[in-house]
Design a protein around this motif. Structure first.
Motif, short mmCIF file in Angstrom:
data_model
loop_
_atom_site.label_atom_id
_atom_site.label_comp_id
_atom_site.label_asym_id
_atom_site.label_seq_id
_atom_site.Cartn_x
_atom_site.Cartn_y
_atom_site.Cartn_z
N LEU A 65 6.14 -4.88 56.55
CA LEU A 65 7.54 -5.21 56.23
C LEU A 65 7.82 -6.69 56.46
CD1 LEU A 65 9.42 -2.08 57.67
CD2 LEU A 65 8.95 -2.67 55.27
N CYS A 66 7.22 -7.27 57.50
CA CYS A 66 7.42 -8.71 57.76
C CYS A 66 6.66 -9.55 56.73
CB CYS A 66 6.93 -9.08 59.15
SG CYS A 66 7.93 -8.39 60.46
N ALA A 67 5.53 -9.01 56.26
CA ALA A 67 4.69 -9.78 55.33
C ALA A 67 5.42 -10.02 54.01
CB ALA A 67 3.37 -9.06 55.08
N LEU A 68 6.28 -9.08 53.64
CA LEU A 68 6.93 -9.17 52.34
C LEU A 68 7.81 -10.42 52.20
CD1 LEU A 68 6.66 -7.41 49.85
CD2 LEU A 68 8.78 -6.29 50.48
N PRO A 69 8.81 -10.60 53.11
CA PRO A 69 9.59 -11.85 53.00
C PRO A 69 8.75 -13.09 53.24
CG PRO A 69 10.19 -10.63 54.99
CD PRO A 69 9.31 -9.72 54.17
N THR A 70 7.76 -12.99 54.13
CA THR A 70 6.88 -14.13 54.38
C THR A 70 6.19 -14.55 53.09
OG1 THR A 70 6.45 -13.32 56.61
CG2 THR A 70 4.90 -14.92 55.72
N ALA A 71 5.69 -13.55 52.37
CA ALA A 71 4.98 -13.83 51.12
C ALA A 71 5.90 -14.49 50.11
CB ALA A 71 4.40 -12.54 50.55
N LEU A 72 7.14 -14.01 50.06
CA LEU A 72 8.06 -14.57 49.07
C LEU A 72 8.23 -16.07 49.29
CD1 LEU A 72 10.72 -11.75 48.80
CD2 LEU A 72 8.73 -12.21 47.36
N ILE A 73 8.12 -16.51 50.55
CA ILE A 73 8.24 -17.95 50.82
C ILE A 73 6.92 -18.66 50.58
CG2 ILE A 73 8.76 -19.69 52.56
CD1 ILE A 73 10.62 -17.67 53.87
N VAL A 74 5.83 -18.20 51.22
CA VAL A 74 4.58 -18.98 51.12
C VAL A 74 3.95 -18.90 49.74
CG1 VAL A 74 3.96 -19.05 53.56
CG2 VAL A 74 3.24 -17.11 52.17
N PHE A 75 4.29 -17.88 48.96
CA PHE A 75 3.73 -17.79 47.61
C PHE A 75 4.29 -18.88 46.69
CE2 PHE A 75 1.54 -13.50 46.79
CZ PHE A 75 0.97 -13.54 48.05
N ARG A 76 5.31 -19.57 47.18
CA ARG A 76 5.81 -20.71 46.40
C ARG A 76 4.84 -21.88 46.46
NH1 ARG A 76 11.60 -21.03 45.63
NH2 ARG A 76 12.37 -18.91 45.65
N LEU A 77 3.92 -21.84 47.42
CA LEU A 77 2.92 -22.90 47.52
C LEU A 77 1.66 -22.42 46.82
CD1 LEU A 77 3.53 -23.62 51.27
CD2 LEU A 77 3.99 -25.21 49.41
N ARG A 78 1.03 -23.36 46.08
CA ARG A 78 -0.14 -22.95 45.31
C ARG A 78 -1.42 -23.44 45.97
NH1 ARG A 78 -0.42 -21.55 40.62
NH2 ARG A 78 1.39 -20.53 39.74
N GLY A 79 -2.48 -22.68 45.71
CA GLY A 79 -3.83 -23.12 46.05
C GLY A 79 -3.97 -23.52 47.50
N ALA A 80 -4.43 -24.77 47.68
CA ALA A 80 -4.74 -25.24 49.01
C ALA A 80 -3.48 -25.38 49.87
CB ALA A 80 -5.47 -26.58 48.92
N TYR A 81 -2.36 -25.69 49.23
CA TYR A 81 -1.12 -25.82 50.00
C TYR A 81 -0.67 -24.49 50.58
CZ TYR A 81 -0.27 -30.69 49.06
OH TYR A 81 -0.36 -32.04 49.07
N PHE A 82 -1.03 -23.40 49.88
CA PHE A 82 -0.75 -22.08 50.40
C PHE A 82 -1.39 -21.93 51.78
CE2 PHE A 82 -2.38 -17.76 51.01
CZ PHE A 82 -1.22 -17.02 50.95
N ALA A 83 -2.61 -22.46 51.92
CA ALA A 83 -3.33 -22.33 53.19
C ALA A 83 -2.51 -22.91 54.34
CB ALA A 83 -4.69 -23.02 53.08
N ILE A 84 -2.05 -24.16 54.18
CA ILE A 84 -1.31 -24.78 55.28
C ILE A 84 0.04 -24.08 55.46
CG2 ILE A 84 -0.61 -26.96 56.30
CD1 ILE A 84 -2.39 -28.44 54.58
N GLY A 85 0.62 -23.60 54.36
CA GLY A 85 1.89 -22.87 54.46
C GLY A 85 1.77 -21.65 55.36
N THR A 86 0.66 -20.92 55.22
CA THR A 86 0.49 -19.73 56.06
C THR A 86 0.35 -20.14 57.53
OG1 THR A 86 -1.91 -19.79 55.76
CG2 THR A 86 -0.66 -18.41 54.23
N TRP A 87 -0.23 -21.30 57.74
CA TRP A 87 -0.40 -21.79 59.11
C TRP A 87 0.98 -22.10 59.72
CZ3 TRP A 87 -4.73 -25.93 60.27
CH2 TRP A 87 -4.98 -25.96 61.64
#
Lengths: 349, 233, 289
Positions: free
Chosen positions: A112-134
């Protein structure tokens, strides 16, 4: 266009169930049986080592599914390990729930927490996604450090009434004639074994499903997959949420076993992401066999070299870089070059 | 000895073989045209010469020296410039910067300078500070040709310079060709427009599915011969 | 009220530091599409290098960084040429994982060499000097210098990118790698030059990191995150956007800290996530993703 995308998938599925994999499946069942019975004879240290091996392997399979198949390179999976751990503490210490139920619930809430988290970090593509998750993992850490009932920045411990309330401990103690702490480890061992088998099975079936085959398409060529009408966003989202659930449950189990939690340890990028990436890379990314090999190699290194401290970590980093540069398919890839074998018949070796 | 020679040139994209043993020659000051249907291997041929696709070293000879295995960045310094298919200008550089980067690796001095390229295509001077995506197709093609000239090549490789342009614009662009040749530059044209190619080329090579199917001077070739070489029998 | 004005001023100046962190990252991404997970650790490594040069040769850190600049350039050039150029390609994984491995190696190498103790660059009275603005508000000289240096670095980088042949080659390579090679641009060399330049910026960032606060081998990853946040908030592809992003981040942190000291870092991260939700391409986007 949609039909033509589905058809190869159908024929593919027929082709992937050959005779040799069936033998491999029998061997796998046998291995699981042996592992299940192992605590009857093994020492307590060995049981504890295996628990560690199991949860690292389960985490590695999750990360492999994310990065190796869905192309979601995350360096923030510690967010869900820590979240699962803290949820276990909150649900048992404050909620008074049974720890096993708490592990399951931790998985649900992590998803349930992953869903809103994904909606935010999925706005970052490729390698930037990596740092976003961090960044997100850091936010989780800083938020849990603010929750005083769970010990704030210094953390807290499980009471012994919680740790011994896991069902089965009494029976194991009576049956195998061991002391309570050993019985507790044995029950944890079985929970860990169940989780790692469940994770392997889940990853296996996700990859064998039609969606899984679509994942292969994403990894190979995102634009082409989109051209075939594969809804990349939704599949990636589903994989992200599913791995968060699994990772959350593994995190809950890890901290049930550790019985002590703090924000810095629970959300450690080194323990729950760097080591995990190392396992996947050294074993062979994008295969199911690779992380199994990687986990065993990592376990042995951790067991015999961890005392070297900083030098050990320098060695890990160097090995990871060398493998990435010179053998990007990892140890399993080297084995495949030497002999053409498959244990998990997913469709591509 | 020919200025440029390909000898048994082959090219692969992964497992797919795009060229099978192509033998061609180009003399100093000569213009040759490569014609053929879509997928015949014309662009692959130019890319192999320009160093974007690598073959064996002695499959491409410049003044008798093997250059088939050299990287693109070195080939241009040896005097071979490619006007790539689809223009491929640098969108974040202005018109003038696109021309200047053409002379980036230039070692020798030669006839072409920024002023002379701008004199060849006066519109490029007028629009020197524009971003290239705002130019018309014909103007973009002029930038692409000018950019290649800035390296002072002895051989200019042109890939489909008339593609997607109106006839009057094509005429404008081909009008520049004699002035380029006047500097002693040899030209290799890849053209789908056979009529246009026949008009300007000294010799024609026709490709069919990666193989050479016809060679000759335009006036010696019959319409029927070309048709067969182009489409197969 | 004074406290709030002070928080705003400090926040803006802190943004200068974050812009310095971010400029190097932005440069690497702008030229070679490299997302360098070791960026923060490289800044910390440079801070230790300045410390070592300053102590060994008895130099002031400002002089030490001048001495270190050519060395840093060569180091960056070599790192790209020997290691990172091998990771280039369509696949995102090799550069990410190689720089992640590098991050762990640098952290532990520093730990082994300099121990886990906190260090600080010493530059005499300038460290504590401040300029009073009246009304009980003062601006520290070092934070002010940080901001001025950030502006100078950005002006210089813009000059290199938009006024010199090598800058044209940077942009052309970033636009179209293949055609850039047709122009005689050796992209491997260009990437190495860009990394050398990024290392010089890293050296300047490290100077102010070490002058403004304590540092130890473990603080690199957090600096990477600040740099990254500044780049994304500002919008990819513009150095001035990076400065704006740094200032937004700095403001969020100092204002958060003003509310509750424990909220400083969290407030910065939340501001970043908020920008991501509202304006995913950043406040001042320029380049294509």
């Amino acid at each position: 266009m949609d039909d033509s995308a589905a058809k190869p998938a159908q024929t593919f599925r027929i082709e992937t169930a050959g005779g040799a994999p069936r033998i491999a499946a029998s061997i796998a069942v046998l291995i699981v049986l042996v592992l299940a019975l192992l605590p009857m004879v093994a020492s307590r240290t060995l049981v504890q080592d295996f628990i560690f091996l199991f949860y690292m392997l389960a985490l590695a399979q999750c990360w492999n599914l994310l990065a190796g198949y869905a192309g979601l390179i995350s360096v923030g999976q510690q967010a869900f390990v820590g979240l699962g751990g803290y949820l276990l503490f909150a649900l048992t210490l404050i909620g008074g729930l049974n720890p096993l139920l708490a592990i399951l619930l931790a998985g649900v809430i992590s998803a349930l927490c992953a869903l809103p988290t994904a909606l935010i970090v999925f706005r970052l593509r490729g390698a930037y996604f990596a740092i976003g998750t961090w960044v997100v993992a850091e936010v989780y850490r800083l938020v849990f450090a603010q929750i005083k009932p769970l010990g704030g920045g210094t953390g807290t411990s499980l009471t012994s009434s919680v740790t011994s309330s896991v069902p089965g401990i009494e029976q194991v103690r009576a049956l195998l004639d061991v002391r309570t702490p050993a019985a507790r480890d044995i029950v944890s061992y079985w929970v860990a074994l169940t989780l790692v088998v469940a994770t392997l099975a889940a990853v296996y079936f996700i990859l064998r499903s039609r969606r899984g085959l679509a994942l292969g398409a994403i990894r190979d060529q995102e634009a082409a997959a989109a051209g075939l009408g594969v809804d990349i966003y939704r599949i990636k989202l589903a994989v992200y949420v599913a791995t968060a659930a699994m990772t959350g449950m593994i995190g809950a189990l890890i901290y049930l076993q550790k019985a002590r939690i703090s924000p810095d340890a629970a959300f450690s990028v080194l323990d729950w992401t760097a080591y995990v990436i190392f396992i996947v890379v050294i074993g062979g990314i994008g295969t199911m066999e690779g992380p199994v090999i990687g986990a065993v190699v990592f376990y042995l290194m951790q067991r015999y070299l961890a005392d070297f401290g900083a030098w050990y970590l320098i060695l890990l980093g160097t090995l990871g870089i060398l493998i990435m540069l010179f053998a990007p398919r990892g140890l399993w890839g080297l084995i495949l070059n030497w002999r053409d074998v498959t244990i998990f018949p997913i469709g591509d070796g | 000895m020919a200025l440029l020679e390909t000898h048994n040139l082959t090219a692969f994209y992964g497992d797919f073989q795009a060229l099978y043993g192509i033998d061609t020659t180009l003399e100093k000051g000569e213009t040759i045209a490569i014609i053929g249907a879509n997928g015949a291997g014309k662009s692959t041929f130019l890319k192999s010469i320009a160093g974007l696709i690598h073959g064996s070293a002695d499959s491409v000879l410049l003044d008798g020296n093997p250059i088939g295995a050299r990287p693109a960045a070195e080939i241009v310094k040896l005097g071979i410039a490619l006007v790539p298919e689809g223009r491929r200008l640098f969108p974040s550089l202005t018109v003038e910067e696109n021309l200047l980067i053409g002379g980036y690796g230039r070692k020798t001095s030669g006839p072409w300078t920024l002023d002379r390229v701008q004199a060849l295509f006066p519109i490029l001077k007028e629009r020197r500070s524009s971003a290239t995506p705002t130019l018309s197709g014909g103007q973009q093609q002029m930038v692409a040709i000018g950019r290649a000239l800035m390296s002072n090549p002895c051989i200019l490789l042109c890939d489909e310079i008339s593609l997607g342009l109106a006839p009057i614009v094509i005429a404008d662009i081909y009008a520049a060709l004699p002035r380029i040749k006047a500097e002693g530059t040899s030209v290799v044209l890849v053209e789908q427009d056979v009529v246009q190619a026949m008009k300007v080329a000294d010799r024609v090579y026709c490709f069919q599915e990666g193989r050479l199917s016809l060679t000759g001077r335009p006036r010696d070739l019959t319409r029927d011969q070309i048709h067969r070489a182009y489409f197969g029998t | 009220m004074t406290g709030w004005i002070d928080a705003v001023i400090q926040g803006v100046l802190l943004g200068g530091l974050y812009a310095l962190f971010a400029a190097g990252l932005s440069l690497m991404f702008g030229v070679m599409r490299l997302v360098n997970l070791a960026h923060g650790d490289l800044i910390v490594l440079a801070a230790f290098a300045i410390l070592a040069v300053a102590t060994k040769l008895g130099l002031d850190p400002f002089v030490a960084v001048l001495v270190a600049t050519p060395i840093l350039f060569v180091l960056g050039f070599a790192l790209q040429h020997v290691l990172l150029n091998r990771t280039l390609g369509r696949d995102l994984l090799p550069p990410l994982l190689v720089t992640f491995g590098l991050s762990i190696i640098i952290q532990n190498g520093l730990l082994q060499t300099f121990s886990a103790d906190s260090q600080r660059l010493r530059s005499g009275p300038i460290e504590t000097a401040s300029i009073p603005l009246g009304g009980g508000i003062a601006v520290g000289v070092v934070p002010l210098l940080t901001m001025l240096s950030a502006i100078a670095v950005i002006v210089l980088l813009n000059f290199i990118f938009y006024r010199t042949p090598v800058g044209r080659a940077f942009r052309a390579t970033s636009d179209d790698l293949e055609v850039a090679q047709l122009m005689g641009v050796d992209h491997r060399r260009i990437f190495a030059v860009a990394m050398g330049l990024a290392f010089v910026v890293i050296g300047i960032a490290a100077l102010y990191l070490g002058l403004r606060a304590n540092f130890d081998p473990t603080i690199g990853p957090a600096r990477l995150l600040y740099a990254f946040e500044a780049v994304i908030i500002g919008g990819l592809g513009s150095f001035w956007g990076t400065l704006a992003g740094g200032i937004v981040l700095g403001l969020a942190q100092t204002i958060g800290a003003r509310i509750d000291p424990e909220w400083q870092i969290l407030a910065g991260h939340l501001a970043f996530l908020a920008v991501l939700v509202v304006r995913p391409r950043g406040l001042f986007p320029r380049a294509q993703d």
